[in-house]
Every structure is written in C-alpha cells, then in structure tokens.
Design a protein around this motif. Structure first.
Motif, mmCIF file in Angstrom:
data_model
loop_
_atom_site.group_PDB
_atom_site.id
_atom_site.type_symbol
_atom_site.label_atom_id
_atom_site.label_comp_id
_atom_site.label_asym_id
_atom_site.label_seq_id
_atom_site.Cartn_x
_atom_site.Cartn_y
_atom_site.Cartn_z
ATOM 1 N N LEU A 148 -3.844 4.515 3.323
ATOM 2 C CA LEU A 148 -2.605 4.225 4.043
ATOM 3 C C LEU A 148 -2.878 3.232 5.169
ATOM 4 O O LEU A 148 -3.944 3.260 5.790
ATOM 5 C CB LEU A 148 -2.005 5.517 4.604
ATOM 6 C CG LEU A 148 -1.639 6.563 3.537
ATOM 7 C CD1 LEU A 148 -1.096 7.814 4.188
ATOM 8 C CD2 LEU A 148 -0.644 6.005 2.541
ATOM 9 N N PRO A 149 -1.924 2.363 5.460
ATOM 10 C CA PRO A 149 -2.202 1.250 6.382
ATOM 11 C C PRO A 149 -2.198 1.613 7.856
ATOM 12 O O PRO A 149 -2.999 1.079 8.627
ATOM 13 C CB PRO A 149 -1.085 0.247 6.067
ATOM 14 C CG PRO A 149 0.033 1.089 5.552
ATOM 15 C CD PRO A 149 -0.610 2.237 4.830
ATOM 16 N N PHE A 150 -1.303 2.510 8.281
ATOM 17 C CA PHE A 150 -1.132 2.761 9.699
ATOM 18 C C PHE A 150 -2.026 3.914 10.138
ATOM 19 O O PHE A 150 -1.982 4.993 9.542
ATOM 20 C CB PHE A 150 0.333 3.067 10.033
ATOM 21 C CG PHE A 150 1.254 1.947 9.663
ATOM 22 C CD1 PHE A 150 1.264 0.771 10.394
ATOM 23 C CD2 PHE A 150 2.098 2.056 8.575
ATOM 24 C CE1 PHE A 150 2.105 -0.266 10.044
ATOM 25 C CE2 PHE A 150 2.949 1.029 8.215
ATOM 26 C CZ PHE A 150 2.945 -0.138 8.958
ATOM 27 N N ARG A 151 -2.794 3.670 11.165
ATOM 28 C CA ARG A 151 -3.765 4.650 11.626
ATOM 29 C C ARG A 151 -3.090 5.705 12.476
ATOM 30 O O ARG A 151 -2.225 5.410 13.300
ATOM 31 C CB ARG A 151 -4.866 3.959 12.424
ATOM 32 C CG ARG A 151 -5.965 4.877 12.882
ATOM 33 C CD ARG A 151 -7.069 4.126 13.588
ATOM 34 N NE ARG A 151 -7.699 3.167 12.689
ATOM 35 C CZ ARG A 151 -8.716 2.412 13.050
ATOM 36 N NH1 ARG A 151 -9.185 2.484 14.283
ATOM 37 N NH2 ARG A 151 -9.251 1.570 12.193
ATOM 38 N N LEU A 165 1.916 9.431 -5.626
ATOM 39 C CA LEU A 165 2.446 10.742 -5.251
ATOM 40 C C LEU A 165 3.410 11.249 -6.313
ATOM 41 O O LEU A 165 3.352 12.427 -6.709
ATOM 42 C CB LEU A 165 3.138 10.658 -3.894
ATOM 43 C CG LEU A 165 3.873 11.923 -3.425
ATOM 44 C CD1 LEU A 165 2.899 13.077 -3.238
ATOM 45 C CD2 LEU A 165 4.651 11.665 -2.140
ATOM 46 N N TYR A 166 4.284 10.384 -6.788
ATOM 47 C CA TYR A 166 5.247 10.789 -7.821
ATOM 48 C C TYR A 166 4.527 11.170 -9.114
ATOM 49 O O TYR A 166 4.901 12.137 -9.790
ATOM 50 C CB TYR A 166 6.226 9.646 -8.063
ATOM 51 C CG TYR A 166 7.400 10.019 -8.939
ATOM 52 C CD1 TYR A 166 8.527 10.627 -8.408
ATOM 53 C CD2 TYR A 166 7.368 9.768 -10.304
ATOM 54 C CE1 TYR A 166 9.604 10.971 -9.204
ATOM 55 C CE2 TYR A 166 8.437 10.111 -11.112
ATOM 56 C CZ TYR A 166 9.551 10.709 -10.563
ATOM 57 O OH TYR A 166 10.610 11.064 -11.357
ATOM 58 N N MET A 198 0.830 -1.202 0.000
ATOM 59 C CA MET A 198 0.000 0.000 0.000
ATOM 60 C C MET A 198 0.866 1.255 0.000
ATOM 61 O O MET A 198 0.590 2.218 -0.726
ATOM 62 C CB MET A 198 -0.923 -0.019 1.221
ATOM 63 C CG MET A 198 -1.955 -1.123 1.199
ATOM 64 S SD MET A 198 -2.828 -1.300 2.765
ATOM 65 C CE MET A 198 -3.762 0.216 2.771
ATOM 66 N N ILE A 199 1.926 1.245 0.806
ATOM 67 C CA ILE A 199 2.812 2.412 0.860
ATOM 68 C C ILE A 199 3.536 2.588 -0.469
ATOM 69 O O ILE A 199 3.717 3.713 -0.957
ATOM 70 C CB ILE A 199 3.806 2.271 2.034
ATOM 71 C CG1 ILE A 199 3.048 2.308 3.360
ATOM 72 C CG2 ILE A 199 4.848 3.367 2.002
ATOM 73 C CD1 ILE A 199 3.910 2.050 4.573
ATOM 74 N N ARG A 200 3.945 1.488 -1.084
ATOM 75 C CA ARG A 200 4.605 1.579 -2.382
ATOM 76 C C ARG A 200 3.662 2.187 -3.431
ATOM 77 O O ARG A 200 4.061 3.058 -4.204
ATOM 78 C CB ARG A 200 5.067 0.190 -2.833
ATOM 79 C CG ARG A 200 5.850 0.204 -4.130
ATOM 80 C CD ARG A 200 6.206 -1.192 -4.572
ATOM 81 N NE ARG A 200 5.020 -1.970 -4.910
ATOM 82 C CZ ARG A 200 5.041 -3.246 -5.274
ATOM 83 N NH1 ARG A 200 6.184 -3.887 -5.325
ATOM 84 N NH2 ARG A 200 3.929 -3.879 -5.566
ATOM 85 N N SER A 201 2.414 1.720 -3.458
ATOM 86 C CA SER A 201 1.440 2.286 -4.402
ATOM 87 C C SER A 201 1.200 3.764 -4.131
ATOM 88 O O SER A 201 1.038 4.560 -5.062
ATOM 89 C CB SER A 201 0.125 1.508 -4.323
ATOM 90 O OG SER A 201 0.314 0.151 -4.646
ATOM 91 N N LYS A 261 10.944 2.088 -13.496
ATOM 92 C CA LYS A 261 9.890 1.333 -14.180
ATOM 93 C C LYS A 261 8.560 1.462 -13.438
ATOM 94 O O LYS A 261 7.492 1.423 -14.058
ATOM 95 C CB LYS A 261 10.289 -0.143 -14.284
ATOM 96 C CG LYS A 261 11.394 -0.404 -15.289
ATOM 97 C CD LYS A 261 11.693 -1.885 -15.385
ATOM 98 C CE LYS A 261 12.781 -2.161 -16.412
ATOM 99 N NZ LYS A 261 13.090 -3.617 -16.523
ATOM 100 N N PHE A 262 8.627 1.603 -12.123
ATOM 101 C CA PHE A 262 7.413 1.817 -11.345
ATOM 102 C C PHE A 262 6.970 3.276 -11.398
ATOM 103 O O PHE A 262 5.782 3.570 -11.558
ATOM 104 C CB PHE A 262 7.639 1.404 -9.882
ATOM 105 C CG PHE A 262 7.643 -0.072 -9.655
ATOM 106 C CD1 PHE A 262 6.457 -0.766 -9.479
ATOM 107 C CD2 PHE A 262 8.833 -0.776 -9.619
ATOM 108 C CE1 PHE A 262 6.459 -2.139 -9.269
ATOM 109 C CE2 PHE A 262 8.847 -2.143 -9.413
ATOM 110 C CZ PHE A 262 7.659 -2.828 -9.232
ATOM 111 N N LEU A 263 7.937 4.179 -11.224
ATOM 112 C CA LEU A 263 7.591 5.592 -11.110
ATOM 113 C C LEU A 263 7.259 6.214 -12.465
ATOM 114 O O LEU A 263 6.399 7.098 -12.554
ATOM 115 C CB LEU A 263 8.749 6.355 -10.457
ATOM 116 C CG LEU A 263 9.083 5.938 -9.019
ATOM 117 C CD1 LEU A 263 10.297 6.711 -8.519
ATOM 118 C CD2 LEU A 263 7.892 6.185 -8.090
#
Length: 782
Positions: free
Chosen positions: A773-776, A295-296, A287-290, A372-374
């Motif tokens: 985002l995962p962390f509350r 964002l980029y 999730m953070i990677r996505s 390749k991701f960004l």
C-alpha cells in the motif's frame, strides 16, 4: 455421475487444501462403521417405524401402515435426539469448539465415536480457519478504505489548487515540492503561497487535519522552508516500490536527498524546489486498485471455501444416515449452519462494498467495466486449437520426410557441400528447433501443472484471461517447426534449381527477421499478451539490478542458462546475415575471428551473469543470505563455462585440469541446489525417505528416477572435453543433441521447481497476492 469427492478435489482452492474438510478420511470412517456392523452380524435397525415388511407380509394396508409409522417415527425422534452437539468455550474465551455426545444407541460402537470425533475436529478446523481469514480480510478492507480516503483527499487538494491558480505551470506541476527519501519514498511537501488569504490557510489546514486522521504521516521539521506567516511546511510520505530503474536509482541516491531536504533552506532561494505532478498520485491509485482486486479475489475464495465445506458436511452426514439407518444428520447440520463459517455474512457484505467502491472510484460508475477487473473471465478452450495442433503436426512430419529425401537426392551432406551448407543454414534452423523444443517442454509443464492442481498462474502472477494454455504452447511449437522445415525444403529446391547461393542463403535470415517482426508486432493477433509479457520479462532480465526481481523473472533467466547454444547460434546467424547482406566482413570471420571469440565468451557468461545480478538484487531487497549462496552457484557456472570455451581453443593439459576441476565443482554445487533448495528434496527426516513430507505425485519412484535423470543430464558436459574424432556434420548433430538434452532437462526441472513453490504457498495458505500500500501509517515512522 461424478462422485462428490472428485468434485470437491477439482473445485477446492489448492493453497487452502489442508484447511478443507478431509472428506476422504471421513468416508473411510463410515466404511469402517459399515464393516464393523457386518462383522458383528448385527441387523440394521428398521429404517421406518421399527417394523419390517416380513413381520406382516404383503397387504393392501401396507401403504397406510407406512404413513402412520412414519409420523410415529418422526414424533419419537423429536422426543429423543440420537446425538447432541454442544459448544464449548476454550480457556482463553475466544475460540469455540464443538463436541458431539452420542445417545445410548451408539454408545457401544467405537467406530461411531471415532467418526463423530473426527467430524467435530474437522468442523472446528474449518470454523477457526474461516474466522482467521475473515479477520484478515476485514482488516485489509478497513486499511484499504483509509488508503482510498487519503488518495481522494489528495486529489481534492490538487483540484482546489488548480482552481485557485489555473496557470499552466501549476496545472502541470501539482502542489507538492518533493525529494526522494529512503526506501524509494516520495516525500511531498504541501506549502502555502505568499499571497494566500487567512481563509485559504484555514481550509488547507482543515484538509490536512482530515488527512492526519486518515493515517497520513505529516512530518513537521524546523529546518524545512517556512512560509511568510511563520508556519512550517508539511510533508506527506507515499511509499512507491522500487520496481523500475528510475525508482531504484531514487533509492540508491536517497541519502543524498535526505541530507538536502533536512538542511536549512533560505527564504530567498525562490520557488522552494521542483514540483511533482499528478502522476505520482496515479502510482498510488494503481496500487490501491490492485489491492482492491486482490481483496475481492480473496473474499470470493473465502466464500467458495464456505459453500464447499457446507456441502461436504451435508454429504458425509447423509452417508452416515444411510449406513446407520438413523436420521441423525438433522441435529448436526443445524449446528453446522449455526457455525460461524456458514452464518457469518461479513464476507458477502464486504464483497458488495468492494464492488460499489471499485465501480464508483475506479470504473467511472460503469459496473460492467468494474466486473472485468474484479471477475476476469477465463478463456474457453477451443476445439479449433486442437485441430490446428494436429494439422501442423502432420504437416511437420510430412515436410520433414520430404526434406530428408531431397537432402539425400541432392547430396547436400556430401564432403564437397556440407561445410558451406552447415555454416549458413544449420545455425538459424537450430535456433528455431531449440526454441520450439523449449516451447514443447513448456506445454508439457502446463499440462502437468494443470493435472496436478499446481496454480502456476498465481505463482507467475499471470492473468487468468490471457494466460497461455498447454494447447496454445503446442500450437506455437508446431507452427514454428512447420514453418522452419518448410523453409528448409524451399531452400533445398531453390539450391537444386541453380539459383544464386547468395540469394538462396538469404532465406534463413529472412525467416529469422520475420520471427523478430512477429515477436514485436503491436497488433492483437497470435497471442499478443504472451509475446509482450515475454519481451517485458527479457527486459527485466537484461536490467536485472534495476528492476525488482519477480519469480517469473528469475524463472525465465534460469531457462536462458539452458539455452546458451541457442544464443551462440543466434550470434553466428546474425554474423552471417551482416556478412552476406551488408558486406561488412568476410563470412569466415564468423567462426575464427577475434570478435567472434570475444562474443562467444560474453554469450557464455551473460545468462549466468544476469542470474547472479538477480540474486544480488533479491539479497538487497530481502536480506536473505541464501540469495548470496545462490549467486555463488552461478559464479561457479560462469567460471566453468569460460574454462570450457578456452579449452576448446587451447587443447593442453593445464586447461584440461582447469575444466575438470571447475566443471566438477559447478556440477556438484548445481546438483545440491537443485535437489535441496529448488526441489526441496533430500530431507533425511522426512516420512518419505530422502524426499519431503508433502508430495504431489503419488508414486514416490518417480522422484527417485527424476533425481537420477537430473544427475545424468547435468554431467553431459563431459562430452565437450572428450574431443571425439567425428566429421563436421556428425559434430554439429552431436552438439545439437546435447543442447536438446539440456532443454529437456530444464523442462523436467521446471515441474519440480514449481511443485516446491506451490507447496510453500500451501504451507502458508497463500492464495492471493499481497499488494503493498502506498500511504504510510503514522506509527511506521516512529
């Protein structure tokens, strides 16, 4: 050479179109200035030095005089500025606006005043929008840094635990006893083993303190299991969206788990419950990677927004200089370059920071892999695809002509042979014909969406690198139809050559099985990402209550509601394959048996049933009552479909009245939802009568014609209750024609449905996907 207005239109971000410089309107102001000067018979002031060539005539000294006048003119401009751009702060003290004051030269020209007022307004609009987006992206970046730090600290805890306790159970399990909580949260407890030393306890508490500073919510409960040293265990709460069946079941059973977690646990119960392995943290990592990728992408769009608007301001000011023959652009361009959307470098620095973070933590310090991701590369259009489309189209037309000639010569549609032929061959070929027609309509949709700058890939959340292009859709369509008609020709040739009917009639079944094998083939050829995406969406539709419903899911489910005849033909074909190959039953039962009748009802209901379940799930997730009203539309369609199937088998006045009432109600319900909800039309207060304020197509008549066409094609069900007296082959062809018209209506509906969705994104300036985002945060539990 392409005009800049067209270049700007082609490069701007469609969702931010309203926030860009209105270049066309500014060009109209310049044209008005030019026309007003011509009408007043004013000679334009001398463009160089205040003297014209006619005053002196031609001379060998003209070149020296030109250089001298140019220096003189520049010095005069330095002494007296033609325009003054001033910054003014609003009353709230936060926003700065620009206002232009004109010199005496332009003070009496109203058109010039209007032009610079519009220019100031556009500059203020661009500046304010850029500031707003920049603040949002900076806040998002700061939040993502916190989330990433939490994830790294959790990974560090796992590593430390495994280092201290290298047993296989601890290695596979992790350190977090868990129980699911509400909203599909994973509640993770970090405990202390009975044999921990005081130094280990202090080290763990230090890490926990660091996590608390980074925004992790620690829940200290007196009822939770305590260690032998009397300290309560603590919980880290990670939010994972309930997008899969397992997570959805977790959400449904969350209250029981909550009671279990909050109940006192005896110290002697042993173990403290089951453990969660590192896979749970990997969900958060994905999730953070996505979120970093989105964002980029957003930062790149904002950077493009800044550069395009800067070029637009410079171009329009040069046009004004050309019309007025005055060098006024220099002062204004200085202020434009000093404005926030040009001078701020926060976006560029944040992009560099995201690149370095992503390369370090998500690409193992491999920058090429990170890019390749960004920055995914789009597929380049290949001329080979266009060539193959033309080749397959020509082959299809030729083979179809051959088939028509052979069918006539063989007498295949004579009364003695038409029944067996149509029963065994017609269903499977109808399946491929309807599917290919739907592909063709989708290709037309892709072509129209591209031409009208509707960002369908963003709406469907497709990857730019693997998304299907309109030429690809046309190629798939023509390949399928060429293969199908070729198989029909081979079938006729073998039938005329006196081969066994059982062997010849196996050709349609072989064709169908080959298509299924191609669809599920794991090898990377013939659009594997598209095939797998299609299968994944079908899985989501079949398991609608358990998967989170995305737009592509209910969009595909809507397509299935228009392909009920295809599903019926597929059921008939499967029945014939089992009857002729495995000898499980007689082929006649495929048209009149009890099981066939029951399956006909189920197939008529299933697409509407899946769609109704999707509306229920969306209402459960969003709490919007409109989803329940939308579900009512599909329930009414289910009732009408069931009544029509029953009436086709029980021809009496009662069922005729039932079909008429249910079908009329369902049709009116569907037409209202099509026009008002799905297309956003029929707005009585719109500036475009009975349409909507924003229209992508310039010709309004097209919308009225489309609405009338949708009404006509929606009432095509009238033919099913008329019971026209036709022959078997004519009846089959009429059914195929009506099924094709419904597919065409759906393809026509698709364009306006996505147009309305695109305009909703434009209205809210949504250009990037919002990744949860995962962390509350700490305050979210209060």
């Amino acid at each position: 050479m392409v005009k800049f207005s067209k270049e700007l239109e082609a490069q701007l971000i469609p969702e931010w179109k309203e926030a860009f410089v209105n270049y066309k309107q500014l060009k109209k102001h310049i044209k008005r200035i030019k026309l007003s000067r011509v009408q007043k018979h004013q000679q334009p002031p001398p463009c160089v030095g205040g003297s014209s060539a006619a005053d002196f005539g031609r001379s060998i000294f003209d070149s020296f005089r030109f250089v001298a006048n140019k220096f003189c003119f520049n010095s005069d401009n330095n002494k007296q500025d033609l325009i003054q751009v001033r910054r003014k702060t609003m009353k709230d003290g936060e926003e700065e606006v620009y206002e232009t004051e004109l010199a005496q030269l332009f003070s009496e020209e109203d058109e010039v005043h209007v032009f610079f007022a519009s220019l100031d307004e556009e500059l203020n609009k661009v500046n304010q929008f850029y500031k707003k987006q920049e603040i949002e992206f900076l806040e998002r970046g700061e939040m993502l840094n916190k989330q990433l730090q939490i994830m790294l600290d959790l990974n560090q805890l796992l590593i430390e635990k495994r280092r201290k306790n290298p047993s296989p159970k601890a290695f596979n399990a992790g350190i977090f006893p868990h129980s699911p909580t509400r909203n599909s949260n994973f509640s993770k407890s970090v405990g202390e083993s009975d044999n921990e030393s005081n130094s280990e306890i202090s080290q763990t508490e230090e890490v926990m303190t660091t996590l608390e500073r980074n925004g992790v919510n620690f829940v200290k409960s007196a009822t939770r299991m305590k260690t032998k040293k009397g300290k309560a265990k603590m919980a880290i709460r990670i939010d994972i969206p309930a997008t899969t069946p397992s997570r959805s079941i977790t959400a449904v059973t969350s209250m029981l788990w909550e009671d279990l977690v909050n109940s006192p646990i005896k110290e002697g119960s042993g173990g403290g419950g089951e453990f969660i392995n590192k896979r749970k943290i990997q969900y958060a990592q994905k999730m953070i990677r996505s979120a970093f990728v989105e964002l980029y992408k957003g930062l790149g769009l904002l950077k493009t927004y800044s550069s395009l608007n800067m070029v637009a301001f410079s171009k329009i000011l040069k046009k004004f200089d050309k019309v007025s023959c005055q060098q006024t652009s220099t002062n204004y361009l200085k202020e434009v370059k000093r404005s926030h959307f040009v001078s701020s470098d926060k976006v560029v620095r944040l992009m560099d920071e995201v690149e370095s973070i992503f390369t370090k933590h998500f690409a193992n310090n491999d920058r090429k892999k990170a890019m390749k991701f960004l920055r995914p590369q789009q597929q380049k259009a290949s001329h080979m695809v266009t060539f193959l489309v033309g080749l397959c189209t020509g082959s299809f037309v030729s083979l179809f002509c051959i088939y028509a000639i052979l069918a006539h010569l063989c007498g295949i549609f004579s009364p003695s042979t038409e029944t067996t032929y149509m029963d065994s061959v017609y269903p499977v070929f109808s399946v491929f014909a309807l599917f290919s027609l739907h592909l063709f309509m989708y290709g037309c949709n892709l072509y129209m969406w591209k031409g009208t700058r509707i960002n369908h890939n963003f709406i469907f959340e497709f990857s730019q690198s693997t998304a299907l292009k309109h030429r690809d859709a046309f190629l798939m369509c023509t390949i399928f139809m060429t293969t199908v008609v070729g198989a029909m020709v081979i079938h006729l040739v073998l039938r005329a050559a006196a081969f066994s009917p059982n062997q010849v009639d196996a050709i349609p079944g072989i064709l169908l099985l080959s298509f299924i094998a191609l669809l599920i083939c794991p090898f990377d050829f013939f659009y594997r990402p598209t095939r797998f995406c299609f299968l994944r969406v079908l899985r989501n539709i079949a398991c609608s209550p358990f998967y989170k419903v995305l737009l592509v899911d209910f969009f595909m489910a809507d397509q299935l509601t228009s392909q009920i005849p295809l599903l019926r033909h597929l059921e008939t074909t499967s029945c014939h394959i089992f009857a002729r190959t495995f000898r499980t039953h007689h082929p006649e039962s495929c048209h009149s048996g009890r099981l066939y009748v029951e399956l006909t009802y189920i197939i008529s209901f299933m697409p509407y049933y899946w769609r109704a379940l999707q509306c229920t799930r969306r209402w459960f997730d969003d709490g919007d009552v409109n989803h329940l009203l939308n579900m009512g539309k599909y329930v009414s369609a289910m009732v009408a479909a069931g009544a029509r199937v029953t009436y086709s088998r029980q021809d009496n006045h009662l069922w005729f009245a039932m079909v008429l009432v249910t079908s009329v109600v369902a049709t009116l319900y569907q037409l209202y939802w099509d026009f008002v909800k799905d297309w956003g039309l029929l707005n009585p207060n719109s500036k475009n009568p009975w349409l909507r304020d924003d229209l992508i197509l310039k010709n309004k008549t097209i919308y009225y014609i489309s609405m009338a066409l949708n009404v006509v094609l929606r009432v095509a069900w009238v033919e099913t209750i008329m019971h026209l007296r036709l022959g078997p082959i004519q009846t089959r062809l009429l059914d195929f024609l009506l099924a094709s018209l419904e597919v065409i209506r759906r393809g026509h509906w698709n364009f306006y449905r996505l147009e309305n969705e695109h305009l909703n994104n434009v209205g809210h300036f949504r250009a990037v996907k919002a990744v949860p985002l995962p962390f509350r945060e700490i305050d979210s539990d209060s």
